[in-house]
Design a protein around this motif. Structure first.
Motif, short mmCIF file in Angstrom:
data_model
loop_
_atom_site.label_atom_id
_atom_site.label_comp_id
_atom_site.label_asym_id
_atom_site.label_seq_id
_atom_site.Cartn_x
_atom_site.Cartn_y
_atom_site.Cartn_z
N ARG A 13 -1.27 -10.02 -1.69
CA ARG A 13 -0.67 -10.68 -0.52
C ARG A 13 -1.65 -11.67 0.11
NH1 ARG A 13 4.84 -9.48 -0.73
NH2 ARG A 13 4.99 -7.41 -1.59
N LEU A 14 -2.93 -11.32 0.10
CA LEU A 14 -3.94 -12.24 0.66
C LEU A 14 -4.03 -13.51 -0.18
CD1 LEU A 14 -6.90 -9.86 1.63
CD2 LEU A 14 -5.31 -11.00 3.16
N ARG A 71 -2.72 0.30 -3.00
CA ARG A 71 -2.62 -0.42 -1.71
C ARG A 71 -3.61 -1.57 -1.62
NH1 ARG A 71 -1.30 4.65 2.28
NH2 ARG A 71 0.94 4.53 2.01
N TYR A 72 -4.85 -1.34 -2.07
CA TYR A 72 -5.83 -2.44 -2.02
C TYR A 72 -5.44 -3.57 -2.98
CZ TYR A 72 -9.14 -0.11 1.05
OH TYR A 72 -9.72 0.47 2.14
N LEU A 110 -11.29 -11.75 4.40
CA LEU A 110 -10.49 -10.54 4.10
C LEU A 110 -10.43 -10.31 2.59
CD1 LEU A 110 -7.35 -10.70 6.44
CD2 LEU A 110 -9.19 -9.03 6.52
N GLU A 139 -2.38 -4.39 -3.81
CA GLU A 139 -1.28 -5.13 -3.20
C GLU A 139 -1.80 -6.01 -2.05
OE1 GLU A 139 2.09 -2.98 -1.65
OE2 GLU A 139 3.24 -4.85 -1.57
N PHE A 140 -2.74 -5.46 -1.28
CA PHE A 140 -3.34 -6.22 -0.18
C PHE A 140 -3.97 -7.52 -0.72
CE2 PHE A 140 -6.95 -6.55 3.05
CZ PHE A 140 -6.15 -7.04 4.05
#
Lengths: 205, 244
Positions: A99-100, A92-93, A115, A95-96
């Protein structure tokens, strides 16, 4: 290394964790079979009386290490759900972050940069947690490998004792064969897991 | 992603975000709504994972990240809220308002930080600084646990999938000619909406509200007389077509 490949690596690691957990079931099943075999062997040895005198302490040994293996495997199973949670957090991190990075390409806004910074810290933290959990698991697997080495030694000894057990020789011989086969299967499953863990560690670096 | 302000007053404003030109053709186009008031903001139906990056980039033109205090999900669909796991990391202190019915399902998208505030079947309201928003039940239209958001001051009804149109390309923001717009809505409403009873119940309740703008999650926004025309058309439409 691109962030896209980080996501891919994180997903691959997640699949490796699933393989490790799946192998744990095999180990637990074989250990339970060993425990049953020890109980059966004890009955056969009792029926064989003096002719299987040397086999009785062997059944105790089999029982002992199979129980130990079951206990160790159950401890590992408790760890494995935690391992899944950490591996999922890494996915998840990652992927985050990916996306960022895309958002930052659209607009290099300060909030997105912050972020990204925080996300990277969280990603590194979870990756370290995963590495530490892997190391912890590895020590358990080393313990089981030691138990399996004892099992193989006992199998050799028991084969000698079985040959002196007269009419019960064949049944006790099959016990020895079963111990050898179970120990081999458990060692194989552990070696597969150690390989997966090695790959996870490589990917984390 | 384009963003257009559709309402502005001394207390708050509404911005619609959508029509992302970079979006893959294979995913359905969606409208996301931002309501901001003083130093607070809510995103209505924040969208799917695929839209997270352009949404975040677009939102930051209008609002500071720390001011996004709330999210709203009208229902559980992936185009509505599958980005939740990412928002959970971007705005960890926010509250998600979503149907109680879907809590156990929506949590599958990943929610470690955001607070899930379940909306009861009868609806409720939330204050975003100086703006008061009402959650209007729209169950079975199309989801079994489903809400619209009504802003009594702006007289805007965010109607979720009701009024949605599947129109290719980048259509204008507002419905200009109702008759020619029907072809983009008819199949969607007949197929996705399962219950005439639920439809009629919703229409009768919405007719009691003052609605200047009806803002769906897909396609163009209805304004002024177009809202009335939509309600008349929807009342006549027989839905639940897959059972015919």
């Amino acid at each position: 290394m691109t962030n896209k490949s980080k996501v891919t690596l994180a997903i691959e690691n997640f699949v490796r964790v699933a393989n490790i957990v799946s192998n744990l079931d095999k180990i637990l099943q074989e250990a339970k079979n060993l425990s049953l075999t020890a109980k059966n062997a004890r009955v056969v040895a009792l029926r064989a009386g003096d002719s299987a005198y040397g086999f009785k302490p062997i059944t105790n040994f089999i029982d002992e290490f199979s129980e130990l293996t079951i206990k160790t495997t159950k401890n590992i199973s408790l760890l494995s759900s935690n391992l899944f949670a950490i591996a999922l957090a890494v996915v998840r991190y990652s992927e985050f972050q990916q996306r960022l990075n895309t958002a930052f390409e659209i607009t290099n806004h300060r909030d997105i940069a912050q972020l990204q910074h925080q996300g990277n810290i969280d990603l590194l933290r979870t990756m370290k947690q995963l590495e530490s959990a892997i190391t912890h698991l590895e020590s358990y697997f080393e313990d089981i490998l030691k138990q399996m080495r004892s099992a193989e030694y006992i199998a050799v000894t028991s084969r000698v004792e079985a040959s002196n057990a007269g009419e019960f020789s064949e049944s006790l011989q099959s016990v020895s064969n079963f111990i050898t086969s179970a120990a081999k299967k458990i060692k194989q499953a552990i070696n597969d897991n150690l390989k997966e863990m090695h790959l996870i560690r490589g990917a984390l670096r | 992603m384009k963003s257009t302000e559709i309402y502005s007053s001394a207390t708050h404003s509404w911005i619609v975000l959508g029509r992302d030109s970079q979006k893959s053709e294979s995913i359905i186009d969606t409208n996301q709504y931002l309501i901001k008031s003083a130093d607070e903001a809510i995103i209505l139906d924040p969208g799917g994972i695929e839209l997270f990056s352009p949404m975040l980039a677009s939102l930051l033109k209008h609002v500071k990240l720390e001011n996004i205090t709330a999210l709203f999900a009208s229902h559980q669909d992936p185009d509505i809220i599958s980005s939740l796991g990412l928002w959970d990391k971007a705005v960890p202190h926010a509250t998600l308002y979503a149907p109680w019915l879907w809590e156990g399902f929506i949590r599958h998208f990943g929610i470690d930080n955001i607070h899930y505030q379940p909306i009861k079947d009868e609806g409720g309201e939330v204050k975003i600084a100086k703006a008061t928003l009402k959650f209007i039940p729209a169950h079975y239209l199309h989801s079994s646990g489903n809400f619209n958001v009504y802003d009594p001051k702006a007289k805007i009804l965010m109607s979720g999938d009701i009024g949605a149109a599947l129109e290719k390309g980048e259509p204008p923001m507002f419905v200009e000619d109702f008759a020619s717009h029907i072809k983009y809505m008819e199949y969607f409403h007949r197929r996705w909406m399962p219950s005439n009873r639920a439809k009629n119940n919703w229409i009768s309740r919405v007719r009691e509200l003052e609605v200047d703008m009806m803002a769906p999650q897909h396609g163009r926004i209805f304004k002024g007389d177009m809202v009335h025309e939509f309600l008349e058309w929807f009342a006549r439409l027989d839905v639940g077509s897959a059972c015919e």
